[in-house]
Design an enzyme around this catalytic site. Structure first.
Site, PDB file in Angstrom:
ATOM      1  CE  LYS A   1      -3.546   2.083   2.756  1.00 23.26           C
ATOM      2  NZ  LYS A   1      -4.525   2.032   3.934  1.00 23.26           N
ATOM      3  NE  ARG A   2       6.172   2.047   3.844  1.00 17.18           N
ATOM      4  CZ  ARG A   2       7.447   1.906   3.025  1.00 17.18           C
ATOM      5  NH1 ARG A   2       7.985   2.964   2.646  1.00 17.18           N
ATOM      6  NH2 ARG A   2       8.206   0.642   3.198  1.00 17.18           N
TER       7      ARG A   2
END
Length: 550
Positions: free
Chosen positions: A295-296
């Site tokens: 996600k990052r």
């Protein structure tokens, strides 16, 4: 210990019984072999590729078997819930054309097995929790965060497994009078499962993707109800999947670690567990090695990314099916025009190891999918996207739909359709030279083509030859005649054998015309382009190109 007295103490307001609840959730009446699947996201506002990955498998398994596909909202963790989270979930699955037969909707529920939001099912969970206490299978725990931290420190010091079990389960056998005193004093508690498992014993399990597996039994006294009376995922999903008649659970392989807990809870409740399908994690190549999508780090994990970039829904779904079933690509080659719904999805063709997500391959799939669409279909999807993400371009496309569709029709259809558009955000550049306000002239005329003198002559002499009524064959014959008058080769095979004998070829002549009219060296069929632009615009662009040569 009087477990019934303990249950009444902990759940004085719960008067219904598990039998009362079961009567409200009768077994589903479905044909033999029909599967009941669910997608159960949390309303965190972030929908990712993994959600879609599992949902497509769920939807196919249910609907191709004549079963039920439903939506359940797992909102037990209020700290992670965001405003509008449920609306986001519903919008995403609507956008990706994954129809639910029942489940949560914007203004409530659709179906007979609700409520489909877990926080609205609190009394159901508490009823079964009370029953477990009555059976001596659950108990209250009054440990504070500081108490649990101290236990963890002790386990670290002794190099023992972390968790709440055995001698560390300090409230497991608390006498009734002590429990009552704490309850009367208003001390908060969680309800824990009394595990009879041992790490020395193994539990066997058959996963529909990974096959037969073995795990140590669960020995942890996991939390069933939090201090606010709301269940943990472990407890809630066991009850919900049983009551809602779920036959198959599709989830990521990261849940395998908790599978012994879930199987133990099903056994404690006296229920048969559903069949589990643990899907491979979505991976990507990074510096020569595979890693899990993050996600990052990876914007392509978020489903919003595909919508903003303009990947069409059909392409994303088709690519995910290539990841889910190893035989999908061969099926598509043999059935290029068949709808996805006619593909026989099966767990037997799902991969055991990590599924490698390749955005370049998604792009290729997208080109193929869009190339099979009609001009009307492309126009509708493109304008729908542009209306939200590029309003200025939308206004240009919408002012003359017939013209826009004619542009999109060039090279479409046949055995080898053009594949110019990969995502909707690229369409503006692809179509730009058809619209004067977007057209960017480029009269650089590559140095490896005709000489400046021959380039000027081509631009001067061609206007007298052009007739918009010419078909492609007649148009090209005139271009060949122009090339011959300039001394250029008209037979490309001859030119390749003896290039020094000519100042250029018919290809070079057509490239000069293409650059003057479109501002680029590569474009769809130039004859069709010129017809759409109209004689007046074609002549203006040829004149402008001549002017740059002095």
């Amino acid at each position: 210990m009087d477990y019934h007295a303990l249950a009444d103490l902990l759940f004085a307001d719960i008067t219904q019984t598990p039998e009362d609840i079961a009567a409200k959730y009768p077994p589903r009446q479905l044909k033999e072999g029909a599967k009941v699947t669910r997608i159960a996201p949390s309303p965190t506002g972030f929908m990712h590729l993994g959600n879609l990955f599992g949902a497509i498998a769920d939807e196919r398994l249910a609907h191709q078997s004549g079963g039920i596909f439903y939506l359940r909202i797992e909102d037990t963790d209020q700290k992670r819930e965001v405003e509008g989270g449920v609306e986001t979930i519903l919008k995403v699955f609507s956008d990706y054309e994954l129809p639910f037969d029942e489940g949560a909707v914007l203004d409530g529920d659709n179906g007979l097995y609700g409520p489909y939001r877990q926080r609205q099912r609190a009394k159901i969970y508490q009823t079964y929790a009370k029953w477990l206490v009555q059976q001596g299978k659950a108990y209250p725990c009054f440990c504070t965060e500081a108490d649990l931290a101290a236990i963890r420190e002790k386990q670290a010091e002794l190099k023992e497994n972390f968790g709440y079990y055995g001698k560390y389960a300090v409230h497991r056998d608390m006498p009734f009078d002590e429990v009552k005193a704490k309850i009367d004093a208003g001390e908060p508690f969680v309800l824990r499962f009394r595990s009879e498992g041992s790490l020395e014993r193994r539990v066997k399990f058959n996963d529909l993707v990974k096959g037969t597996m073995e795990f140590p039994e669960n020995d942890q006294d996991v939390v069933l109800l939090k201090s606010d009376g709301i269940p943990t995922y472990h407890f809630a999903h066991v009850i919900d999947d049983h009551l809602m008649g779920t036959t198959h659970v599709v989830r990521g392989e990261e849940w395998l670690a908790t599978l012994p807990i879930h199987l133990q809870l099903f056994a404690a409740m006296g229920w048969k567990p559903p069949k589990y399908i643990h899907t491979a994690q979505l991976m990507k190549m990074d510096g020569g090695s595979k890693r899990k999508l993050s996600k990052r780090k990876d914007p392509e994990l978020a489903l919003d990314f595909y919508k903003e970039q303009g990947y069409c829904v059909a392409a994303v779904k088709e690519y995910i099916l290539t990841l889910l079933n190893s035989n999908f690509e061969d099926w598509r080659l043999a059935n290029p025009d068949a709808p996805l719904e006619s593909f026989n999805f099966t767990t037997k063709k799902m991969g055991v190891s990590g599924a490698l997500f390749d955005i370049d391959k998604l792009g290729d799939v997208s080109k193929n999918v869009i190339s099979r669409m009609t001009a009307d279909e492309v126009y509708d999807l493109l304008t729908e996207w542009a209306k939200q993400y590029d309003p200025d371009f939308y206004a240009i496309l919408a002012r003359d739909p017939a013209y826009s569709k004619a542009i999109l029709a060039i090279g479409r259809g046949g055995k080898k359709p053009r594949k110019d558009i990969m995502i909707w955000s690229q369409a503006k550049d692809y179509m730009s030279f058809f619209f004067d306000e977007l057209f960017v002239p480029d009269f650089s005329f590559s140095q490896d083509g005709l000489s400046p003198e021959l380039t000027r002559r081509a631009l001067e002499e061609y206007p007298a030859l052009y007739d918009p009524a010419d078909d492609n064959s007649a148009w090209f014959e005139k271009v060949k005649g122009l090339a011959a008058s300039l001394g250029c080769a008209t037979d490309m095979r001859e030119y390749k054998k003896n290039p020094e004998a000519y100042p250029g070829s018919v290809t070079d002549v057509s490239t000069v015309l293409r650059e003057a009219i479109t501002g680029r060296r590569n474009s769809p069929d130039l004859c069709e382009i010129m017809k759409l632009l109209g004689r007046e615009r074609v002549m203006k662009r040829l004149a402008a190109a001549r002017a740059t040569l002095g």
